[in-house]
Design an enzyme around this catalytic site. Structure first.
Site, PDB file in Angstrom:
ATOM      1  N   HIS A  66       0.856  -1.174   0.000  1.00 45.41           N
ATOM      2  CA  HIS A  66       0.000   0.000   0.000  1.00 45.41           C
ATOM      3  C   HIS A  66       0.895   1.227   0.000  1.00 45.41           C
ATOM      4  O   HIS A  66       2.130   1.119  -0.122  1.00 45.41           O
ATOM      5  CB  HIS A  66      -0.945  -0.014   1.204  1.00 45.41           C
ATOM      6  CG  HIS A  66      -0.272  -0.278   2.517  1.00 45.41           C
ATOM      7  ND1 HIS A  66       0.609   0.607   3.099  1.00 45.41           N
ATOM      8  CD2 HIS A  66      -0.347  -1.336   3.364  1.00 45.41           C
ATOM      9  CE1 HIS A  66       1.040   0.127   4.246  1.00 45.41           C
ATOM     10  NE2 HIS A  66       0.485  -1.067   4.431  1.00 45.41           N
ATOM     11  N   GLU A  67       0.290   2.393   0.104  1.00 46.51           N
ATOM     12  CA  GLU A  67       1.049   3.636   0.003  1.00 46.51           C
ATOM     13  C   GLU A  67       2.132   3.733   1.076  1.00 46.51           C
ATOM     14  O   GLU A  67       3.184   4.349   0.856  1.00 46.51           O
ATOM     15  CB  GLU A  67       0.093   4.828   0.101  1.00 46.51           C
ATOM     16  CG  GLU A  67       0.758   6.189   0.010  1.00 46.51           C
ATOM     17  CD  GLU A  67       1.536   6.410  -1.278  1.00 46.51           C
ATOM     18  OE1 GLU A  67       2.524   7.176  -1.238  1.00 46.51           O
ATOM     19  OE2 GLU A  67       1.159   5.830  -2.318  1.00 46.51           O
ATOM     20  N   HIS A 110       4.081   1.292   2.165  1.00 42.91           N
ATOM     21  CA  HIS A 110       5.262   0.619   1.621  1.00 42.91           C
ATOM     22  C   HIS A 110       5.939   1.487   0.564  1.00 42.91           C
ATOM     23  O   HIS A 110       7.173   1.623   0.527  1.00 42.91           O
ATOM     24  CB  HIS A 110       4.868  -0.711   0.961  1.00 42.91           C
ATOM     25  CG  HIS A 110       4.311  -1.731   1.898  1.00 42.91           C
ATOM     26  ND1 HIS A 110       2.970  -1.978   2.003  1.00 42.91           N
ATOM     27  CD2 HIS A 110       4.913  -2.580   2.769  1.00 42.91           C
ATOM     28  CE1 HIS A 110       2.762  -2.944   2.885  1.00 42.91           C
ATOM     29  NE2 HIS A 110       3.920  -3.313   3.380  1.00 42.91           N
ATOM     30  N   GLN A 143       7.081 -16.339  11.425  1.00 44.97           N
ATOM     31  CA  GLN A 143       6.546 -15.303  12.304  1.00 44.97           C
ATOM     32  C   GLN A 143       5.043 -15.397  12.504  1.00 44.97           C
ATOM     33  O   GLN A 143       4.442 -14.535  13.143  1.00 44.97           O
ATOM     34  CB  GLN A 143       6.916 -13.908  11.789  1.00 44.97           C
ATOM     35  CG  GLN A 143       6.266 -13.498  10.489  1.00 44.97           C
ATOM     36  CD  GLN A 143       6.934 -12.274   9.895  1.00 44.97           C
ATOM     37  OE1 GLN A 143       8.070 -12.339   9.421  1.00 44.97           O
ATOM     38  NE2 GLN A 143       6.244 -11.147   9.931  1.00 44.97           N
ATOM     39  N   GLY A 149       8.747   0.956   8.731  1.00 51.86           N
ATOM     40  CA  GLY A 149       7.714   1.864   9.191  1.00 51.86           C
ATOM     41  C   GLY A 149       7.500   1.756  10.682  1.00 51.86           C
ATOM     42  O   GLY A 149       7.562   0.666  11.265  1.00 51.86           O
ATOM     43  N   MET A 183      -2.226   2.870   7.811  1.00 56.87           N
ATOM     44  CA  MET A 183      -2.234   1.970   6.671  1.00 56.87           C
ATOM     45  C   MET A 183      -1.698   0.600   7.076  1.00 56.87           C
ATOM     46  O   MET A 183      -0.697   0.494   7.773  1.00 56.87           O
ATOM     47  CB  MET A 183      -1.400   2.545   5.535  1.00 56.87           C
ATOM     48  CG  MET A 183      -2.009   3.763   4.897  1.00 56.87           C
ATOM     49  SD  MET A 183      -1.043   4.345   3.478  1.00 56.87           S
ATOM     50  CE  MET A 183      -2.039   5.745   2.978  1.00 56.87           C
TER      51      MET A 183
END
EC number: 6.3.2.1
Length: 292
Positions: free
Chosen positions: A40-41, A43, A67, A153, A190
C-alpha cells in the site's frame, strides 16, 4: 526493475550493480525494504525514501511462516505479487526479491535469532515466537542483500526496536531508518490487514487514531496519573462497540520498559503509547511516540 527469485541470482545482480556504480563514484549504497507484500502507500513511501537516499534499492516480498503462530493467518494473509511488482517499480525499486519458502528454508531451520526482554511485552506477549521469526528472517535477508540502509515503518514500533537491538548487538553494518507511519485521510494507520475489515469495522477502527490524538491533551490536565491516562484511552476505545482490546500500554522507547509515573513521562526517554485492538477477527495495531 528486475524480479528475482533466487538468493544466488540476487547476490550476483547486486555485485554487478555495485561494480557499475563504483566506476564513477567511490562507493555505492544499497537501500533495502523487507515486506510481506500486499503493498500500500505506506510501503511505497519507504521505497521512495530509499530511492532518494541510495544508489540501489532492493525490496523483498516474502510471507515468512516463522513469524506466524499456530492459529494465525499465514494461509489467508493477502497476496498479490503481480500488483506488488508494479507498485514497487512505480516507487523506484531496482530489484524485487520474491523467494519461495523452499528458497529461504531449503531444510528445516535449526538456527534462530532471539532478542530478549523487549520481545516479552506488547505484541510479543500474545504472539509467542513471532519476534523470533521476524528477527531470524530479517537477519537472513540482511545477509543476502547486505544493505547499507534498511527502511522500516514505525506503525510496528516494537518490530523496529527489535531489529535495532539485534543489529546493534550483532554489529551488523546496516543503518536502520525509522519511517513515519502513513495514514489514510481519515487517520487509520495503513495496513495490509485493513482489507479484512467490513464497512462498520473499518468505521469503528478510527477510534485507535482518535484515542492517540487525545493523549497529549490528557497529559496536560492537572493531576493526571498514568493510571488515569491508560483508563482514558481504554474508555475511548471501548466506546466503539466492536472493539476488543488486546492491550493498551505506555512504555519507554526503544527500551519498552513500563512507565508508571508522570515523572517518567517527563523524563529524557521518548514514550510509546501502543495499542492492539481486534475488530471482528482483524487485529490492528497503532501507536504514537511522545517526546518530553
Amino acid at each position: 526493475m528486475e524480479s528475482i527469485a533466487t538468493i544466488n541470482e540476487l547476490r550476483a545482480k547486486l555485485r554487478a550493480a555495485r561494480r557499475e556504480i563504483e566506476k564513477t563514484k567511490l562507493e555505492s549504497t544499497v537501500g533495502f525494504m523487507p515486506t510481506l507484500g500486499y503493498m500500500h502507500e505506506g510501503h511505497m513511501s519507504l521505497i521512495r525514501q530509499a530511492r532518494r537516499e541510495c544508489d540501489i534499492v532492493v525490496v523483498s516480498i516474502f510471507v515468512n511462516p516463522l513469524q506466524f503462530g499456530q492459529n494465525e493467518d499465514f494461509d489467508k494473509y493477502p497476496r498479490n505479487t503481480e500488483r506488488d511488482l508494479q507498485l514497487a517499480a512505480e516507487a523506484g525499486a531496482d530489484f524485487v526479491f520474491v523467494p519461495s519458502v523452499k528458497e529461504m528454508y531449503p531444510t528445516p531451520i535449526k538456527t534462530s535469532v532471539v532478542v530478549k526482554q523487549i520481545t516479552d511485552v506488547l505484541c510479543g506477549a500474545s504472539r509467542p515466537g513471532h519476534f523470533e521469526g521476524v528477527a531470524t528472517v530479517v537477519s537472513k535477508l540482511f545477509q543476502i542483500v547486505q544493505p547499507d540502509r534498511a527502511y522500516f515503518g514505525m506503525k510496528d514500533a516494537q518490530q523496529v526496536a527489535v531489529i535495532e537491538q539485534f543489529t546493534t548487538d550483532l554489529n551488523m553494518p546496516v543503518h536502520i531508518v525509522r519511517c513515519e507511519t502513513l495514514r489514510e485521510p481519515d487517520g487509520l494507520a495503513m495496513s495490509s490487514r485493513n482489507v479484512y475489515l467490513n464497512e462498520e469495522e473499518r468505521k469503528q477502527a478510527l477510534v485507535l487514531s482518535e484515542s492517540l490524538g487525545k493523549v497529549a491533551g490528557w497529559v496536560a490536565e492537572q493531576g493526571m496519573t498514568m493510571e488515569r491516562l491508560e483508563r482514558n484511552i481504554r474508555v475511548t476505545i471501548e466506546a466503539a462497540s466492536l472493539a476488543r482490546i488486546d492491550y493498551v500500554e505506555i512504555r519507554t522507547y526503544p527500551g519498552l520498559d513500563a512507565v508508571t509515573s508522570m515523572d517518567q513521562w517527563n523524563g529524557s526517554e521518548p514514550i510509546l503509547v501502543a495499542l492492539a485492538v481486534k475488530f471482528g477477527s482483524t487485529r490492528l495495531i497503532d501507536n504514537r511516540i511522545f517526546f518530553s
